[in-house]
Design a protein around this motif. Structure first.
Motif, PDB file in Angstrom:
ATOM      1  N   GLN B 114       0.722  25.561 -13.997  1.00 46.11           N
ATOM      2  CA  GLN B 114       2.092  25.971 -13.965  1.00 46.11           C
ATOM      3  C   GLN B 114       1.831  27.327 -12.939  1.00 46.11           C
ATOM      4  O   GLN B 114       2.671  27.420 -11.935  1.00 46.11           O
ATOM      5  CB  GLN B 114       3.074  26.412 -15.255  1.00 46.11           C
ATOM      6  CG  GLN B 114       3.731  25.380 -15.720  1.00 46.11           C
ATOM      7  CD  GLN B 114       4.462  25.833 -16.892  1.00 46.11           C
ATOM      8  OE1 GLN B 114       3.862  25.845 -17.983  1.00 46.11           O
ATOM      9  NE2 GLN B 114       5.558  26.397 -16.728  1.00 46.11           N
ATOM     10  N   ASP B 117       0.476  26.864  -9.420  1.00 40.41           N
ATOM     11  CA  ASP B 117       1.412  26.180  -8.654  1.00 40.41           C
ATOM     12  C   ASP B 117       2.363  27.207  -8.367  1.00 40.41           C
ATOM     13  O   ASP B 117       2.732  27.224  -6.854  1.00 40.41           O
ATOM     14  CB  ASP B 117       2.365  24.970  -9.373  1.00 40.41           C
ATOM     15  CG  ASP B 117       1.495  23.718  -9.374  1.00 40.41           C
ATOM     16  OD1 ASP B 117       2.007  22.677  -9.869  1.00 40.41           O
ATOM     17  OD2 ASP B 117       0.726  23.473  -8.516  1.00 40.41           O
ATOM     18  N   THR B 122       3.855  28.738  -3.529  1.00 43.15           N
ATOM     19  CA  THR B 122       4.997  29.631  -2.940  1.00 43.15           C
ATOM     20  C   THR B 122       4.551  30.579  -2.398  1.00 43.15           C
ATOM     21  O   THR B 122       5.376  31.313  -1.794  1.00 43.15           O
ATOM     22  CB  THR B 122       6.044  30.055  -4.235  1.00 43.15           C
ATOM     23  OG1 THR B 122       5.485  30.946  -5.084  1.00 43.15           O
ATOM     24  CG2 THR B 122       6.638  28.841  -5.129  1.00 43.15           C
ATOM     25  N   TYR B 231      12.703  32.728 -10.825  1.00 41.34           N
ATOM     26  CA  TYR B 231      13.308  33.224  -9.305  1.00 41.34           C
ATOM     27  C   TYR B 231      12.606  34.485  -8.838  1.00 41.34           C
ATOM     28  O   TYR B 231      12.010  35.197  -9.740  1.00 41.34           O
ATOM     29  CB  TYR B 231      14.733  33.567  -9.559  1.00 41.34           C
ATOM     30  CG  TYR B 231      15.663  32.578  -9.386  1.00 41.34           C
ATOM     31  CD1 TYR B 231      16.225  32.057 -10.724  1.00 41.34           C
ATOM     32  CD2 TYR B 231      16.336  32.269  -8.176  1.00 41.34           C
ATOM     33  CE1 TYR B 231      17.202  30.862 -10.570  1.00 41.34           C
ATOM     34  CE2 TYR B 231      17.077  31.335  -8.101  1.00 41.34           C
ATOM     35  CZ  TYR B 231      17.800  30.553  -9.214  1.00 41.34           C
ATOM     36  OH  TYR B 231      18.643  29.655  -9.181  1.00 41.34           O
ATOM     37  N   ASN B 232      12.506  34.578  -7.633  1.00 38.50           N
ATOM     38  CA  ASN B 232      11.859  35.670  -7.048  1.00 38.50           C
ATOM     39  C   ASN B 232      12.916  36.795  -6.572  1.00 38.50           C
ATOM     40  O   ASN B 232      14.179  36.433  -6.728  1.00 38.50           O
ATOM     41  CB  ASN B 232      10.877  35.245  -5.709  1.00 38.50           C
ATOM     42  CG  ASN B 232      11.664  34.550  -4.924  1.00 38.50           C
ATOM     43  OD1 ASN B 232      12.887  34.679  -4.603  1.00 38.50           O
ATOM     44  ND2 ASN B 232      10.778  34.113  -3.592  1.00 38.50           N
ATOM     45  N   GLU B 236      15.012  33.000  -4.357  1.00 39.08           N
ATOM     46  CA  GLU B 236      14.707  31.604  -4.329  1.00 39.08           C
ATOM     47  C   GLU B 236      14.097  31.143  -5.516  1.00 39.08           C
ATOM     48  O   GLU B 236      13.431  32.002  -6.303  1.00 39.08           O
ATOM     49  CB  GLU B 236      13.601  31.647  -3.122  1.00 39.08           C
ATOM     50  CG  GLU B 236      14.368  31.931  -1.890  1.00 39.08           C
ATOM     51  CD  GLU B 236      13.085  32.118  -0.673  1.00 39.08           C
ATOM     52  OE1 GLU B 236      11.961  33.035  -1.189  1.00 39.08           O
ATOM     53  OE2 GLU B 236      12.844  31.661   0.201  1.00 39.08           O
ATOM     54  N   LEU B 237      14.348  29.834  -5.691  1.00 40.70           N
ATOM     55  CA  LEU B 237      13.801  29.215  -6.892  1.00 40.70           C
ATOM     56  C   LEU B 237      12.321  28.961  -6.664  1.00 40.70           C
ATOM     57  O   LEU B 237      11.820  28.169  -6.060  1.00 40.70           O
ATOM     58  CB  LEU B 237      14.691  28.193  -7.163  1.00 40.70           C
ATOM     59  CG  LEU B 237      14.318  27.218  -8.402  1.00 40.70           C
ATOM     60  CD1 LEU B 237      14.633  27.989  -9.803  1.00 40.70           C
ATOM     61  CD2 LEU B 237      15.056  25.865  -8.664  1.00 40.70           C
ATOM     62  N   CYS B 238      11.539  29.504  -7.681  1.00 39.48           N
ATOM     63  CA  CYS B 238      10.118  29.365  -7.526  1.00 39.48           C
ATOM     64  C   CYS B 238       9.676  28.058  -8.255  1.00 39.48           C
ATOM     65  O   CYS B 238       8.568  27.522  -8.169  1.00 39.48           O
ATOM     66  CB  CYS B 238       9.280  30.612  -7.897  1.00 39.48           C
ATOM     67  SG  CYS B 238       9.753  31.841  -6.713  1.00 39.48           S
ATOM     68  N   SER B 239      10.373  27.879  -9.429  1.00 39.68           N
ATOM     69  CA  SER B 239       9.908  26.686 -10.310  1.00 39.68           C
ATOM     70  C   SER B 239      11.207  26.476 -11.238  1.00 39.68           C
ATOM     71  O   SER B 239      11.620  27.431 -11.787  1.00 39.68           O
ATOM     72  CB  SER B 239       8.542  27.302 -11.333  1.00 39.68           C
ATOM     73  OG  SER B 239       8.371  26.479 -12.171  1.00 39.68           O
ATOM     74  N   LEU B 240      11.273  25.422 -11.763  1.00 37.47           N
ATOM     75  CA  LEU B 240      12.085  25.022 -12.877  1.00 37.47           C
ATOM     76  C   LEU B 240      11.235  24.256 -13.789  1.00 37.47           C
ATOM     77  O   LEU B 240      11.018  23.079 -13.213  1.00 37.47           O
ATOM     78  CB  LEU B 240      13.316  24.573 -12.275  1.00 37.47           C
ATOM     79  CG  LEU B 240      14.553  24.519 -13.363  1.00 37.47           C
ATOM     80  CD1 LEU B 240      15.967  24.716 -12.675  1.00 37.47           C
ATOM     81  CD2 LEU B 240      14.515  23.439 -14.463  1.00 37.47           C
ATOM     82  N   TYR B 241      10.887  24.763 -14.848  1.00 33.46           N
ATOM     83  CA  TYR B 241      10.036  23.824 -15.259  1.00 33.46           C
ATOM     84  C   TYR B 241      10.627  23.284 -16.865  1.00 33.46           C
ATOM     85  O   TYR B 241      10.654  24.230 -17.639  1.00 33.46           O
ATOM     86  CB  TYR B 241       8.551  24.596 -15.923  1.00 33.46           C
ATOM     87  CG  TYR B 241       7.539  23.655 -16.671  1.00 33.46           C
ATOM     88  CD1 TYR B 241       7.441  23.884 -17.663  1.00 33.46           C
ATOM     89  CD2 TYR B 241       6.765  22.767 -15.822  1.00 33.46           C
ATOM     90  CE1 TYR B 241       6.355  23.110 -18.546  1.00 33.46           C
ATOM     91  CE2 TYR B 241       5.774  21.927 -16.382  1.00 33.46           C
ATOM     92  CZ  TYR B 241       5.726  22.022 -17.680  1.00 33.46           C
ATOM     93  OH  TYR B 241       4.470  21.394 -18.451  1.00 33.46           O
TER      94      TYR B 241
END
Lengths: 276, 279, 246
Positions: B114, B117, B122, B231-232, B236-241
């Motif tokens: 995770q 990645d 990103t 979110y950064n 921007e969405l960096c990850s939705l896990y």
């Protein structure tokens, strides 16, 4: 954002690859399924409920274990991560309380990796579980989407990407939806979502909506496949309308064909989703 | 005294019932509101043997990250890029549920993949900045995270510790001589690393159909699903896990995304303060 | 012997200490809410964490003893704890050896017969290593056991001593340790004046050995004084808190 763009091999951006499935291939396994989406194919086997190692034993439910094997068999942490994701999606839907102190083992063997392999694997597992007769409370289906950027810098959404599209994408998403909820209400039902790369909010929402539509087709396919196996027990569903896109029958005229032989694979060619 | 004993007993025997007494009132046993994350404490640069380090505490969950830099030959495919090797460990001392190193292998791998990645896909760090000499010498950063205490939500603590440690890495100035030997320049300057953006995480869980922010390990175990949104600072969405669990509706997802977005600024400020304090 | 001057003409060591001086000690108890007992211990630049879980159910069913608790010790060094990065090998030989040695030390001290068929786990994690890590871990483990309330025969304190250039030194740091002279880690029970751990590597004459051994014992006593003083304060505070609750 996403215009309908011609992809390699002539697919549209919101078009899934053709789906094939074969059940009951392995004699020794309690259930097995070979699931193919385009060129990506996965063989899933289910063993259980069966004896469990004392260290994994749970007093009130079955212990679900997943093994994910790549084509070359090399173990790695990405495979462990995939095992984690698949197990997290399947464990809640399996009625584990019916089989305490047992183990349900799900083995995933990747045969060909041509993109969206995790989605393909999850769909294969669902079919294998149903082939094994393991009671599940709902049917889940999985779709992946990628975002690619073209020369002008505009972003396009590609559903069910193949390996070359995945490699050039700037963002990848993987979704799993609860088939019953999506079929009933047309929204919600998000069971899993894993993203990688930078995505804007609108890109993510588009992927979500597109995948939800795509998952309906996979869900339909899974149900139709299982209808052919009379011994499978499924939870009852009321008043589900299976959507048939008028556009698809007009342009291509190939509805999905059902073979008479039970053992032959079922094909679902040229499935179109509603344009976004 | 008697009343206190029975509350503890109920908590052990019927944890879900115990929580059901609290949740309708909008409060959790540790006193937090349902949508309040635990107090975040970030401290930077406390380890002298590492080139960069950070300790992050989220309530009773703590993670320590140490970064060591070594010189290596770059990959043929990317001769100007340095490397980043990440490892996350949950040692047996962090939780009563982990009794051997082998018990946490799956969790370790999951956290590693995770975080890696997010860092690599990103583009948090410019790997070109780690280049010493094209095609012959680059820095490789060994980022090691140890979760010292696991009381739920290790991912947030681990990711924040990695980011803070990366921001206080001090690489010594080095030179490469003709025999390809790399040596440290005496009295040379130190190089810091610039992050392109700061991916800030927030984890949620659904317990008894109620949304909880930043769950403790007890809440994680009782929940029907857990997920993390990253979110950064650029929105921007960096990850939705969300690996699995019970399905959720889109409006809950939107609410969680908004909550995460609102918190990014506060956390980035905490990180910068921690680095300032180190100086 | 080497270019580094281990003992200056004034009799000061590399870090300015006298030969019989132990480094500055700092510690904190009860850091972790989930562990039964925990301690953070600093001796100079060496920093270690210890956590105790137990008495609790035995993990390997075959290993439980019907008349006492089994002690399980694990010593581990973080990869960033040393100057050169250690390859993350949890089961490397040095860690296994130190784990076994520490386990044997505590097996003799903890009143295991009070908790049959259970297991007491002691986990030690070295965050920063600057010499004397096994001794620091033993001290941290003692404190964690006290924090957990597990009954012991006595406090276990540990200190290492060595000899460089003919001078006996207490509590070697990493630079002195790497000098190649003898290293003698020692753990004693201060009130009972008994030795529960004694190791030595390299070689010493019998007279030198007596000298170094004495230094180690003195070092242990110094450490015990420091630990004990603060412990009394901590216990007083706990007792007072309890009084106000009742």
């Amino acid at each position: 954002m996403s215009t309908l763009v011609k992809r390699q091999k002539g697919r549209l951006s919101n078009q899934l690859r053709s789906i094939e499935a074969q059940l009951g291939l392995l004699n020794k396994a309690d259930g097995s399924a070979k699931y193919k989406q385009g060129d990506s194919s996965v063989l899933a086997a289910v063993y259980g409920p069966s004896e469990v190692l004392p260290k994994d034993e749970k007093g009130d439910r079955a212990s679900v274990q997943v093994v994910f094997k790549r084509r070359d068999g090399k173990p790695g942490r990405r495979e462990k991560q995939n095992e984690n994701i698949i197990r997290n999606a399947l464990e809640p839907i399996i009625m584990t309380h019916l089989y305490p102190r047992t183990a349900i083992m799900i083995i995933v063997q990747v045969l060909v990796d041509d993109g969206s392999i995790l989605s393909v694997a999850l769909n294969a597992c669902v079919l294998a579980l149903m082939d094994a007769g393991v009671p599940i409370s709902t049917v889940i289906s999985s779709i992946s989407c990628s975002i690619v950027v073209d020369e002008n810098g505009s972003q396009t959404l590609l559903t069910d990407p193949d390996l070359s599209e995945e490699r050039t994408s700037i963002g990848e998403t993987y979704f799993v939806f609860d088939g019953h909820v999506v079929a009933k209400t047309g929204e919600g039902g998000l069971v899993s979502s894993v993203t990688s790369g930078l995505l804007t909010d609108s890109a993510y929402t588009s992927c979500l909506t597109a995948s939800r539509s795509g998952s309906k087709s996979v869900y339909t396919f899974i149900r139709e496949t299982l209808k052919r196996k009379p011994t499978t027990v499924m939870a009852p569903i009321e008043n589900i309308i299976f959507e048939r896109d008028e556009a698809s029958s007009a342009t291509n005229g190939s509805d999905f064909k059902m073979e008479d032989e039970k053992e032959e694979s079922k094909t679902f060619s040229n499935v179109f989703m509603k344009p976004i | 005294m008697k009343l206190e004993a029975s509350a503890d007993v109920i908590r052990k025997l019927h944890p879900l019932e115990f929580y059901k007494r609290f949740l309708p009132e909008g409060i959790r046993p540790d006193g937090r509101n349902l949508n309040k994350p635990r107090v975040t404490v970030i401290s930077a640069g406390s380890l002298t043997t590492a080139e960069g380090s950070a300790l992050v505490k989220l309530g009773s969950t703590s993670a320590i990250c140490g970064i060591k830099a070594e010189v290596t030959i770059p990959a043929d495919t990317e001769p100007q890029c340095g490397k980043l090797v990440l490892s996350v460990e949950l040692p047996p001392l962090c939780s009563p549920n982990i009794q051997r190193w082998t018990d946490s292998v799956e969790q370790n791998s999951s956290l590693e993949v995770q975080i890696e990645d997010i860092l690599l896909k990103t583009n948090v760090l410019n790997l070109e900045a780690l280049c010493i000499k094209d095609s012959s010498a680059v820095w490789v950063l060994y980022v090691d995270v140890y979760i010292l205490e696991h009381d739920g939500n290790c991912f947030d603590a681990a990711l924040l510790s990695v980011l803070t440690a990366l921001t206080n890495v001090k690489l010594p100035e080095v030179e490469v001589n003709e025999e390809q030997i790399v040596s440290i320049v005496e009295g040379g300057s130190t190089q810091s690393l610039e992050l392109n953006h700061y991916p800030i995480p927030l984890s949620f869980c659904i317990l008894d159909d109620k949304l909880l922010v930043d769950p403790t390990s007890e809440e994680e175990e009782l929940s029907s699903t857990c997920f993390t949104i990253v979110y950064n600072n650029r929105g921007e969405l960096c990850s939705l896990y969300k690996p699995g669990g019970k399905h959720i509706n889109d409006d809950i997802l939107e609410e969680c995304k908004q909550t995460t977005l609102n918190r990014t600024e506060h956390i980035v400020k905490l990180m910068k303060q921690a680095n300032e304090a180190k100086k | 012997m080497s270019k580094i001057e281990f003992i200056s003409p004034e009799g000061l060591r590399v870090d300015g200490r006298r030969p019989q001086e132990v480094r500055k000690i700092n510690y904190r108890l009860n850091l972790f809410s989930r562990a039964d007992g925990s301690a953070y211990y600093e001796q100079g630049n060496t920093r270690v964490l210890a956590a105790v879980y137990g008495p609790r159910q035995v993990t390997r069913r075959g290993a439980s003893k019907h008349d006492r608790a089994i002690i399980n010790c694990e010593y581990s060094m973080a990869t960033f704890s040393t100057g050169e990065r250690r390859k993350s090998a949890k089961r490397d030989r040095r860690s296994t050896e130190i784990s076994v040695v520490i386990r044997q030390t505590f097996e003799s001290v903890i009143l295991t017969h009070l908790y049959p068929r259970t297991q007491i786990d002691i986990f030690m994690q070295v965050l920063q290593a600057d010499g004397g890590t096994r001794c620091a871990c033993i001290n941290a483990a003692s404190l964690a056991l006290i924090d957990a309330g597990i009954p012991m025969r006595d406090f276990v304190v540990s200190c290492a001593a060595g000899m460089i250039d003919g001078v006996a030194l207490t509590d070697l740091n990493y630079i002195e340790d790497s000098a190649g002279g003898p290293d003698l880690p020692l753990a004693i029970l201060p009130k009972q004046n008994k030795i529960c751990l004694l190791q030595m590597d390299s070689k010493l004459t019998i007279e030198q050995y007596e000298e170094v051994m004495q230094m180690a014992v003195e070092g242990c006593k110094q450490i015990h004084a420091v630990l004990d003083a603060k412990l009394k304060d901590v216990t007083d505070q706990l007792v007072n808190k309890r009084k106000t609750l009742l």
